[in-house]
Structure formats: structure tokens, C-alpha cells
Scaffold this motif. Structure first.
Motif, PDB file in Angstrom:
ATOM      1  N   SER A 140       0.908  -1.254   0.054  1.00  0.00           N
ATOM      2  CA  SER A 140      -0.110   0.074  -0.181  1.00  0.00           C
ATOM      3  C   SER A 140       0.751   1.234  -0.086  1.00  0.00           C
ATOM      4  O   SER A 140       1.749   1.350   0.823  1.00  0.00           O
ATOM      5  N   SER A 182      -3.109   4.617  -3.275  1.00  0.00           N
ATOM      6  CA  SER A 182      -2.894   3.577  -4.257  1.00  0.00           C
ATOM      7  C   SER A 182      -2.902   2.230  -3.333  1.00  0.00           C
ATOM      8  O   SER A 182      -1.715   2.347  -2.376  1.00  0.00           O
ATOM      9  N   ILE A 205      -6.714   2.840  -7.292  1.00  0.00           N
ATOM     10  CA  ILE A 205      -5.997   4.275  -7.321  1.00  0.00           C
ATOM     11  C   ILE A 205      -7.095   5.122  -6.797  1.00  0.00           C
ATOM     12  O   ILE A 205      -8.288   5.255  -7.485  1.00  0.00           O
TER      13      ILE A 205
END
Length: 179
Positions: A117, A137, A146
Motif C-alpha cells: 500500500s 494507491s 487508485i
């Protein structure tokens, strides 16, 4: 003035959500009525055949291990998940500069990256008191998304697109404490 700020925030959030939804509808693949699940009996994994012939050894020599080995501890370490978090901060000099923060969270399991992450947040100086804008994202084994983020004081508004599911995302968050 406060009413205008909330109106602008709501309008920006709804616009980002509408753009993400339209992007998903325009670029998404045609999804069948029922996607095959990995747990369905008819589901088969794609198989590629690549046979490699390895010669067998002629002799095997056993070597005495110089210490006692705890196999259970080795297997427990191998199958456990390790989460690593790395925070990177940078600031730009000058009156119009700002600060940026990147938080990378890696999950390691069975000697591979099981999930990652990345969260990027840029805070311009003129918004440094209560506002910030960021890009988020997230991706893992069966997930990739996203999102854009807008923070106002303790509230965070997210909107984005999940590329795995071909669906828009939206969310609201509230910061409980800061350290």
C-alpha cells in the motif's frame, strides 16, 4: 464562508466520483453476468506447460548438522506475515513550497510481497493548517485501486477506481488522533 467551503468540498468530491464512475464505465471490460470464482468446481486455473529435465545426482553425501534445528520455529517464521511501514517526508523551500509524505506499507508472507500500500500526501504551505490533497494507491494479490484524497481538518474524502473489479470507489474518513 464556511458554507462555501463545504459546498466546494462536496462539489469536488461528487465530481471526482462521477469522473471515476464514467472512467470505469467507458474503459471497463465487458463483464459476464457471473464471474468464475476460484472456489467453483468448474473453475480451472490457466496451465502453461514448460517441462524441464534436470539430471539426477549420482551420489548423495550426508553431512552432520552441527547444531539442533527447530523445524517448527522455521515453519512458523515462514508462514507468518510481516508488515513493514516506511514513512518518507520531504519539504520544499520557499514561500510557495510545501511538504510531501509517502507511506509505504509492505506485507511479506512466505518470502514474497503479499501486499503493498502506498499513500502519497502533498500539503501546500497555503493549505498547511487544515487542508491537504493526496493520492492513494492500494494493491495486493487480487486488488488494485487508485484514489484521490482531499483532507479538510480531521475529515478525509476519497474517490477513485478499482481496476481489478472495474468499479468506482468512494469513502469518507475521520482522524481520531495524530502523533
Amino acid at each position: 464562508m464556511i458554507r462555501f467551503k463545504w459546498l466546494a468540498i462536496s462539489l469536488a468530491f461528487l465530481t471526482t466520483f462521477a469522473v471515476a464512475f464514467a472512467l470505469g464505465r467507458c474503459t471497463g471490460a465487458k463483464v459476464p453476468a457471473r464471474l468464475p470464482s476460484r472456489y467453483d468446481p468448474q473453475y480451472t486455473l490457466p496451465v502453461t506447460v514448460d517441462t524441464k529435465y534436470v539430471p539426477m545426482p549420482r551420489d548423495t553425501v550426508r553431512i552432520e548438522v552441527p547444531a539442533e534445528i527447530d523445524t517448527t520455529a522455521i515453519l512458523a517464521e515462514y508462514f507468518s506475515k510481516h508488515i513493514y511501514r516506511d514513512t518518507l517526508r520531504a519539504s520544499a523551500p520557499g514561500k510557495l513550497g510545501g511538504s510531501a509524505e509517502a507511506i509505504v506499507v509492505d506485507t511479506i508472507a512466505q518470502n514474497v510481497i503479499a501486499g503493498r500500500s502506498v499513500r502519497l500526501t502533498f500539503t501546500p504551505n497555503r493549505l498547511a493548517t487544515v487542508n491537504s490533497v493526496g493520492v492513494l494507491s492500494t494493491f495486493g494479490l487480487n486488488h488494485m485501486a487508485i484514489m484521490a484524497e482531499y483532507r479538510y481538518d480531521r475529515w478525509a474524502f476519497y474517490a477513485g477506481y478499482n481496476f481489478t473489479e472495474h468499479a468506482p470507489l468512494a469513502g469518507v474518513g475521520y482522524r481520531l488522533f495524530r502523533w
